[in-house]
Design an enzyme around this catalytic site. Structure first.
Site, PDB file in Angstrom:
ATOM      1  N   GLN A  70       0.598  -1.118   0.065  1.00  0.00           N
ATOM      2  CA  GLN A  70       0.009   0.053   0.053  1.00  0.00           C
ATOM      3  C   GLN A  70       0.881   1.184   0.042  1.00  0.00           C
ATOM      4  O   GLN A  70       0.530   2.233  -0.800  1.00  0.00           O
ATOM      5  CB  GLN A  70      -0.860  -0.116   1.214  1.00  0.00           C
ATOM      6  CG  GLN A  70      -2.020  -1.160   1.112  1.00  0.00           C
ATOM      7  CD  GLN A  70      -3.106  -0.854   2.177  1.00  0.00           C
ATOM      8  OE1 GLN A  70      -2.679  -0.656   3.309  1.00  0.00           O
ATOM      9  NE2 GLN A  70      -4.498  -0.777   1.786  1.00  0.00           N
ATOM     10  N   GLY A  93       2.392  -1.730  14.259  1.00  0.00           N
ATOM     11  CA  GLY A  93       1.376  -2.760  14.763  1.00  0.00           C
ATOM     12  C   GLY A  93       0.114  -2.352  15.157  1.00  0.00           C
ATOM     13  O   GLY A  93      -0.506  -2.699  16.228  1.00  0.00           O
ATOM     14  N   ARG A  94      -0.370  -1.324  14.549  1.00  0.00           N
ATOM     15  CA  ARG A  94      -1.755  -0.693  14.924  1.00  0.00           C
ATOM     16  C   ARG A  94      -1.662  -0.111  16.277  1.00  0.00           C
ATOM     17  O   ARG A  94      -2.562  -0.138  17.112  1.00  0.00           O
ATOM     18  CB  ARG A  94      -2.964  -1.507  14.703  1.00  0.00           C
ATOM     19  CG  ARG A  94      -3.126  -2.024  13.196  1.00  0.00           C
ATOM     20  CD  ARG A  94      -4.686  -2.435  12.833  1.00  0.00           C
ATOM     21  NE  ARG A  94      -4.932  -3.647  13.778  1.00  0.00           N
ATOM     22  CZ  ARG A  94      -4.839  -4.936  13.228  1.00  0.00           C
ATOM     23  NH1 ARG A  94      -4.017  -5.127  12.196  1.00  0.00           N
ATOM     24  NH2 ARG A  94      -4.971  -5.916  14.165  1.00  0.00           N
ATOM     25  N   ASP A 126      -7.435  -1.924  17.398  1.00  0.00           N
ATOM     26  CA  ASP A 126      -6.607  -0.906  16.725  1.00  0.00           C
ATOM     27  C   ASP A 126      -6.316   0.448  17.937  1.00  0.00           C
ATOM     28  O   ASP A 126      -7.425   0.828  18.271  1.00  0.00           O
ATOM     29  CB  ASP A 126      -7.348  -0.590  15.721  1.00  0.00           C
ATOM     30  CG  ASP A 126      -6.632   0.555  14.754  1.00  0.00           C
ATOM     31  OD1 ASP A 126      -5.690   1.134  15.289  1.00  0.00           O
ATOM     32  OD2 ASP A 126      -7.024   0.640  13.608  1.00  0.00           O
ATOM     33  N   ARG A 128      -4.296   2.972  17.071  1.00  0.00           N
ATOM     34  CA  ARG A 128      -3.642   4.151  16.747  1.00  0.00           C
ATOM     35  C   ARG A 128      -4.633   5.243  16.839  1.00  0.00           C
ATOM     36  O   ARG A 128      -5.848   5.306  17.079  1.00  0.00           O
ATOM     37  CB  ARG A 128      -3.766   3.946  15.092  1.00  0.00           C
ATOM     38  CG  ARG A 128      -2.972   2.844  14.843  1.00  0.00           C
ATOM     39  CD  ARG A 128      -2.939   2.401  13.166  1.00  0.00           C
ATOM     40  NE  ARG A 128      -4.109   2.023  12.834  1.00  0.00           N
ATOM     41  CZ  ARG A 128      -4.381   1.471  11.725  1.00  0.00           C
ATOM     42  NH1 ARG A 128      -3.389   1.943  10.524  1.00  0.00           N
ATOM     43  NH2 ARG A 128      -5.438   0.937  11.274  1.00  0.00           N
ATOM     44  N   THR A 149      -7.548   4.785   1.384  1.00  0.00           N
ATOM     45  CA  THR A 149      -7.744   3.808   2.379  1.00  0.00           C
ATOM     46  C   THR A 149      -8.892   2.736   2.092  1.00  0.00           C
ATOM     47  O   THR A 149      -9.614   3.331   1.453  1.00  0.00           O
ATOM     48  CB  THR A 149      -7.824   4.566   3.625  1.00  0.00           C
ATOM     49  OG1 THR A 149      -7.985   3.690   4.709  1.00  0.00           O
ATOM     50  CG2 THR A 149      -9.099   5.419   3.801  1.00  0.00           C
TER      51      THR A 149
END
Length: 211
Positions: A70, A93-94, A126, A128, A149
């Protein structure tokens, strides 16, 4: 939150010569990078990607995820458009960090999926955060994004912190035998807007990987 601008420089890549902007999150001490190409401060929506660090995929060419694929596809699309932005956020790693990511991979080797592995380690799927994006975009004069995305939660999270996302642009690339289950889990459990049938043959395992 205090995001401090540090400096900018040229960054030649196989796709284009970008301008690399360095920022520091003074609260955490982490540094983040934004790549821009062309005039991104002209008031028009900017083709962009918010990409979280993935050492294994971005630098070590791991085929367990689609992150490196990506990243390269996003840079390629920005180069083709002649204008765009890529925010590279240091949240491996998120959000769980590199060593915990390795622990999660160990659990996946034993049969857990990417969500189950995080949860078995005591983390949510997640962790983030995206509040640091707005001050970096504002510094660069970027008012709105056409965001590359597959993750509608990322669109929602950016919108909540004040980033104007005017369009979601799909980014389906990198399918291979090692990440098919991972991608299916992202679609089924994390709500990513994609299906394995969305991936074209050119995106398969023999995709050219540039240094």
């Amino acid at each position: 939150m205090t995001i401090r601008y540090i400096a900018a420089s040229r960054l030649p890549t196989p796709w284009a010569t970008f301008t690399m902007h360095g920022f520091e999150d003074e609260a955490t001490g982490k540094d983040h990078v934004v790549l821009t190409l062309g005039d991104v401060a002209d008031g028009q929506p900017v083709l962009g990607r918010v990409h979280s660090e993935c050492l294994t995929g971005d630098a070590l060419f791991s085929m367990r995820c689609d992150c490196g694929y990506q990243l390269q596809e996003a840079l390629k699309r920005i180069a083709e458009a002649g204008r765009g932005v890529l925010l590279y956020l240091r949240q491996e790693g998120r959000g769980i960090g590199l060593l915990n990511k390795i622990r999660a991979y160990h659990l996946q080797d034993q049969g857990a999926d990417t969500v189950e592995a995080n949860e078995q380690l005591g983390f949510s799927a997640d962790l983030r955060r995206y509040d640091l994006c707005l001050p970096m975009l504002e510094h660069l004069g970027i008012n709105s994004l056409r965001l590359m995305t597959n993750n509608p939660r990322k669109v929602e999270a950016l919108t909540r912190v004040g980033v104007d996302v005017v369009e979601r642009v799909g980014l389906t690339t990198g399918l291979n035998p090692h990440n098919e289950h991972y991608l299916s889990t992202k679609a089924g459990k994390l709500g990513h807007m994609m299906a394995l049938g969305d991936f074209t043959p050119a995106d398969a395992v023999d995709i050219e990987r540039k240094p």
